[in-house]
Design an enzyme around this catalytic site. Structure first.
Site, PDB file in Angstrom:
ATOM      1  N   ILE A   1       0.835  -1.202   0.000  1.00 56.36           N
ATOM      2  CA  ILE A   1       0.000   0.000   0.000  1.00 56.36           C
ATOM      3  C   ILE A   1       0.870   1.252   0.000  1.00 56.36           C
ATOM      4  O   ILE A   1       0.628   2.198  -0.757  1.00 56.36           O
ATOM      5  CB  ILE A   1      -0.978  -0.004   1.186  1.00 56.36           C
ATOM      6  CG1 ILE A   1      -1.947  -1.190   1.070  1.00 56.36           C
ATOM      7  CG2 ILE A   1      -1.751   1.310   1.260  1.00 56.36           C
ATOM      8  CD1 ILE A   1      -2.922  -1.340   2.235  1.00 56.36           C
TER       9      ILE A   1
ATOM     10  N   ILE B   1      10.085   1.209  12.976  1.00 62.17           N
ATOM     11  CA  ILE B   1       9.207   2.039  13.811  1.00 62.17           C
ATOM     12  C   ILE B   1       9.270   1.631  15.283  1.00 62.17           C
ATOM     13  O   ILE B   1       8.773   2.358  16.144  1.00 62.17           O
ATOM     14  CB  ILE B   1       7.741   2.028  13.319  1.00 62.17           C
ATOM     15  CG1 ILE B   1       7.176   0.602  13.284  1.00 62.17           C
ATOM     16  CG2 ILE B   1       7.624   2.723  11.969  1.00 62.17           C
ATOM     17  CD1 ILE B   1       5.675   0.537  13.016  1.00 62.17           C
TER      18      ILE B   1
ATOM     19  N   GLN C   1       1.610   3.579   7.233  1.00 65.67           N
ATOM     20  CA  GLN C   1       1.195   2.277   6.687  1.00 65.67           C
ATOM     21  C   GLN C   1       1.999   1.124   7.266  1.00 65.67           C
ATOM     22  O   GLN C   1       1.637  -0.038   7.071  1.00 65.67           O
ATOM     23  CB  GLN C   1       1.358   2.270   5.163  1.00 65.67           C
ATOM     24  CG  GLN C   1       0.780   3.480   4.449  1.00 65.67           C
ATOM     25  CD  GLN C   1      -0.708   3.639   4.632  1.00 65.67           C
ATOM     26  OE1 GLN C   1      -1.462   2.672   4.479  1.00 65.67           O
ATOM     27  NE2 GLN C   1      -1.148   4.841   4.959  1.00 65.67           N
TER      28      GLN C   1
ATOM     29  N   TYR D   1      -3.652 -10.123  15.813  1.00 65.54           N
ATOM     30  CA  TYR D   1      -3.558  -9.013  14.861  1.00 65.54           C
ATOM     31  C   TYR D   1      -4.712  -8.034  15.068  1.00 65.54           C
ATOM     32  O   TYR D   1      -4.514  -6.810  15.114  1.00 65.54           O
ATOM     33  CB  TYR D   1      -3.568  -9.537  13.420  1.00 65.54           C
ATOM     34  CG  TYR D   1      -3.644  -8.436  12.382  1.00 65.54           C
ATOM     35  CD1 TYR D   1      -2.549  -7.621  12.125  1.00 65.54           C
ATOM     36  CD2 TYR D   1      -4.821  -8.209  11.671  1.00 65.54           C
ATOM     37  CE1 TYR D   1      -2.618  -6.605  11.187  1.00 65.54           C
ATOM     38  CE2 TYR D   1      -4.902  -7.196  10.726  1.00 65.54           C
ATOM     39  CZ  TYR D   1      -3.796  -6.394  10.489  1.00 65.54           C
ATOM     40  OH  TYR D   1      -3.880  -5.374   9.565  1.00 65.54           O
TER      41      TYR D   1
ATOM     42  N   LYS E   1      -4.651  -3.899  16.078  1.00 62.17           N
ATOM     43  CA  LYS E   1      -5.228  -2.819  15.275  1.00 62.17           C
ATOM     44  C   LYS E   1      -6.311  -2.062  16.055  1.00 62.17           C
ATOM     45  O   LYS E   1      -6.491  -0.857  15.867  1.00 62.17           O
ATOM     46  CB  LYS E   1      -5.800  -3.372  13.961  1.00 62.17           C
ATOM     47  CG  LYS E   1      -4.769  -4.047  13.076  1.00 62.17           C
ATOM     48  CD  LYS E   1      -3.537  -3.174  12.796  1.00 62.17           C
ATOM     49  CE  LYS E   1      -3.765  -2.155  11.719  1.00 62.17           C
ATOM     50  NZ  LYS E   1      -2.524  -1.415  11.370  1.00 62.17           N
TER      51      LYS E   1
ATOM     52  N   VAL F   1      -7.560  -5.020   0.988  1.00 58.01           N
ATOM     53  CA  VAL F   1      -6.994  -4.267  -0.129  1.00 58.01           C
ATOM     54  C   VAL F   1      -6.163  -5.206  -1.016  1.00 58.01           C
ATOM     55  O   VAL F   1      -5.423  -6.055  -0.523  1.00 58.01           O
ATOM     56  CB  VAL F   1      -6.121  -3.103   0.395  1.00 58.01           C
ATOM     57  CG1 VAL F   1      -5.540  -2.308  -0.775  1.00 58.01           C
ATOM     58  CG2 VAL F   1      -6.943  -2.189   1.304  1.00 58.01           C
TER      59      VAL F   1
ATOM     60  N   ASP G   1     -10.645 -16.370  11.200  1.00 57.30           N
ATOM     61  CA  ASP G   1     -11.321 -15.661  10.118  1.00 57.30           C
ATOM     62  C   ASP G   1     -12.815 -15.510  10.409  1.00 57.30           C
ATOM     63  O   ASP G   1     -13.434 -16.383  11.023  1.00 57.30           O
ATOM     64  CB  ASP G   1     -11.154 -16.420   8.789  1.00 57.30           C
ATOM     65  CG  ASP G   1      -9.909 -16.007   8.043  1.00 57.30           C
ATOM     66  OD1 ASP G   1      -9.249 -15.057   8.495  1.00 57.30           O
ATOM     67  OD2 ASP G   1      -9.597 -16.639   7.025  1.00 57.30           O
TER      68      ASP G   1
END
Length: 328
Positions: free
Chosen positions: A25, A71, A90, A159, A163, A189, A290
């Site tokens: 991205i 980071i 990102q 995960y 977020k 995406v 999922d």
């Protein structure tokens, strides 16, 4: 790509930091900014999941700077923010399965790294706004369709936890320090430069690779799992519009998607149509962590930043298939 222009402003006087700018991205955002004459783009990437090849052709340009750094290092984050007007964050360690196998590294990158970026932006005298990559995984076990920003469920993976924590931190920093922060909850995406290699590759590049090799793809479950797949140019549009939108008074989060459900079976049908082949997929057990169905309400993104996705899933598949075919 990027024939459509998603801004009216003159970008030549602006400097933008794209973290994870060598990734899928991030490198597409960099491409747009350079195409439309950004004054300066600084790319921060540790190249753990990004690739120099994605940005190599831009590195010799006078308005492009690359910092190879992590980071998780606060000093690097602060250095990267010096003299910057806008931060498009990102950088993250994606993938639900990866986070299940290695939750500690996902936490280090996605939470500690995110907090470092928030601190760097807070301490910067130049940064006006931070836009960051949030995730539809935050909706967790919520079965409500379409997904609206104000109502989420409980996370289903490490995960997803990371977020969601990003959103909580961004909200607190915005309220406490008066920072302008916008989170973009991406929905699946896909597009050119998405990595097809490795154990955590996303479904669309894997399906396209199967089609190019004339192989049957593997589908987790019965193929009726559905997602709101979002072509990369729609996600880039969202970043540009979020960056330049009128002043916001508080932290905002909005869904970035196309606004339609596509099942995995439909997805494979789209790809076989484009590839002009007929192959039946193989089916196996569903994947841990999922959700079965996902669909976004994109009304808030439209209202807040003027987001209007131009590319349907089928449009995006055609462009993406052609890109992978020409880059084999």
């Amino acid at each position: 790509m990027y024939e459509a222009k998603y801004h009216n402003e003159d970008l030549s006087g602006l400097s933008v930091l794209v973290t994870g700018g060598a990734g899928f991205i991030g490198s597409n955002i960099v491409e747009y900014l350079i195409k439309y004459g950004i004054g300066k783009v600084r790319i921060l990437d540790n190249l753990s999941t990004g690739y120099l090849a994605n940005i190599e052709k831009y590195l010799s340009l006078p308005n492009v700077e690359f910092i190879q750094g992590d980071i998780r290092d606060l000093k690097i984050c602060e250095q990267a923010c010096e003299g910057i007007d806008f931060v498009l964050h990102q950088a993250a360690l994606g993938s639900v399965p990866r986070s299940i196998l290695d939750p500690i590294t996902s936490n280090d990158v996605n939470i500690t790294g995110f907090l470092n970026m928030l601190m760097a932006v807070k301490n910067s005298s130049s940064v006006k706004r931070m836009v960051y990559a949030a995730s539809s995984s935050t909706y967790g076990d919520s079965k409500e369709l379409p997904k609206v920003e104000e109502r989420i469920g409980r996370p289903l993976s490490p995960y997803a936890v990371t977020k969601y924590v990003n959103e909580l931190y961004a909200d607190v920093f915005s309220k406490t320090y008066g920072m302008e922060i916008i989170g973009l909850r991406y929905f699946n995406v896909f597009g050119p430069r998405q990595n097809v290699k490795g154990p955590y590759a996303a479904v669309i590049p894997l399906f396209i690779e199967s089609a190019l090799k004339n192989n049957a793809p593997t589908i987790n479950g019965d193929g009726e799992t559905s997602r709101d797949f979002t072509f990369i140019e729609n996600a880039v549009q969202a970043n540009i519009k979020a960056m330049l939108a009128p002043k916001i008074e508080k932290h905002e989060v909005c869904n970035i998607a196309f606004g339609e459900r596509t099942t995995l079976n439909m997805l494979w049908e789209y790809i076989t149509n484009v590839a002009q082949i007929e192959i039946k997929p193989n089916y196996q057990h569903e994947r841990v962590g999922d959700i079965k169905h996902s669909l976004a309400n994109i009304g808030k993104a439209n209202e807040l930043i003027g987001y209007k996705p131009l590319f349907s899933v089928f449009d995006g598949i055609k462009i993406t298939y052609d890109w992978y075919r020409s880059n084999q």
